[in-house]
Design a protein around this motif. Structure first.
Motif, PDB file in Angstrom:
ATOM      1  N   TYR A  79       0.545  -1.448  -0.222  1.00  0.00           N
ATOM      2  CA  TYR A  79      -0.070  -0.088   0.433  1.00  0.00           C
ATOM      3  C   TYR A  79       1.116   1.134  -0.411  1.00  0.00           C
ATOM      4  O   TYR A  79       0.452   1.688  -0.491  1.00  0.00           O
ATOM      5  N   THR A  88       4.918   2.834  -3.690  1.00  0.00           N
ATOM      6  CA  THR A  88       4.872   3.614  -5.271  1.00  0.00           C
ATOM      7  C   THR A  88       6.104   4.171  -5.712  1.00  0.00           C
ATOM      8  O   THR A  88       6.370   5.100  -5.114  1.00  0.00           O
ATOM      9  N   ASP A 143      -1.741  -4.028  -8.166  1.00  0.00           N
ATOM     10  CA  ASP A 143      -1.673  -2.552  -8.015  1.00  0.00           C
ATOM     11  C   ASP A 143      -0.751  -2.344  -8.391  1.00  0.00           C
ATOM     12  O   ASP A 143      -1.098  -0.446  -8.354  1.00  0.00           O
ATOM     13  N   LEU A 144       0.357  -2.461  -8.712  1.00  0.00           N
ATOM     14  CA  LEU A 144       1.502  -1.893  -9.440  1.00  0.00           C
ATOM     15  C   LEU A 144       0.773  -1.506 -10.591  1.00  0.00           C
ATOM     16  O   LEU A 144       1.256  -0.005 -10.598  1.00  0.00           O
ATOM     17  N   LYS A 146      -0.989   2.146 -10.052  1.00  0.00           N
ATOM     18  CA  LYS A 146       0.412   3.023  -9.258  1.00  0.00           C
ATOM     19  C   LYS A 146       1.258   3.549 -10.498  1.00  0.00           C
ATOM     20  O   LYS A 146       0.682   5.179 -10.793  1.00  0.00           O
TER      21      LYS A 146
END
Length: 179
Positions: free
Chosen positions: A113, A116, A169-170, A173
């Motif tokens: 989480y 980034t 997720d990546l 982002k």
């Protein structure tokens, strides 16, 4: 609400996929033993246009019927390469400008989480063996260690599930940073 038909999904052809822009994300599989997990990771990689998968050590390589069963053709779209030693791949990726991230439970790891990537940053994730995880020398060589927090009695996720979460997720982002 009506489910969409396959013809309505506007999917790329194999050739269209190969020509498309890829997410600057590489997956390194460190001695993954399950052929079904390997196939599932190929399929997730295809869904989010991952650049490449490195299959290392005992990780099986396509073509194989058990990989094909879960990959559903993704071994034909995703660029992949075999390497005997994971550490050699990680070192090569460093030279190519990737930020290497072991996905592992370790001291001083950071939660997914909170990780980034920077704008224009290329990322490589290393996922390890279903029992032993990522080799310690590989963890030591990676620039980051990322962990997925878990709240139940088990302290691990299936590698293909973990890969899917991290890739998704990546991808999001990185896509936000790319505009």
């Amino acid at each position: 609400m009506r489910k969409l038909l396959n013809e309505e999904l506007d999917r790329l052809t194999t050739e269209g996929f190969k020509e498309s822009d890829k997410t600057p994300l590489v997956i390194v599989l460190d001695n993954v033993r399950s052929l079904n997990n390997i196939g599932s990771i190929f399929r997730s990689a295809d869904a989010y246009r991952v650049e490449k998968i490195y299959l290392c050590g005992i990780t099986a390589q396509p073509p194989h019927k058990d990989i094909r069963k879960t990959a559903l053709g993704a071994t034909e779209t995703i660029n992949w390469e075999y390497a005997e030693h994971t550490i050699d791949v990680v070192n090569k990726l460093h030279i190519q400008g990737y930020t290497t991230c072991a996905i592992e439970q370790a001291e001083r790891s950071q939660n997914l989480y909170n990780f980034t990537p920077g704008k224009g940053q290329k990322v490589a994730i290393v996922l390890g063996n279903e029992v032993k995880g990522v080799q310690q020398e590989v963890v030591d060589s990676c620039k980051e260690v990322i962990e997925l927090d878990q709240f139940g009695t088990k302290h691990s996720l299936n590698i293909s599930v973990c890969a899917g979460i991290v890739i998704y997720d990546l991808f999001n982002k990185i896509s936000l940073l790319r505009g």
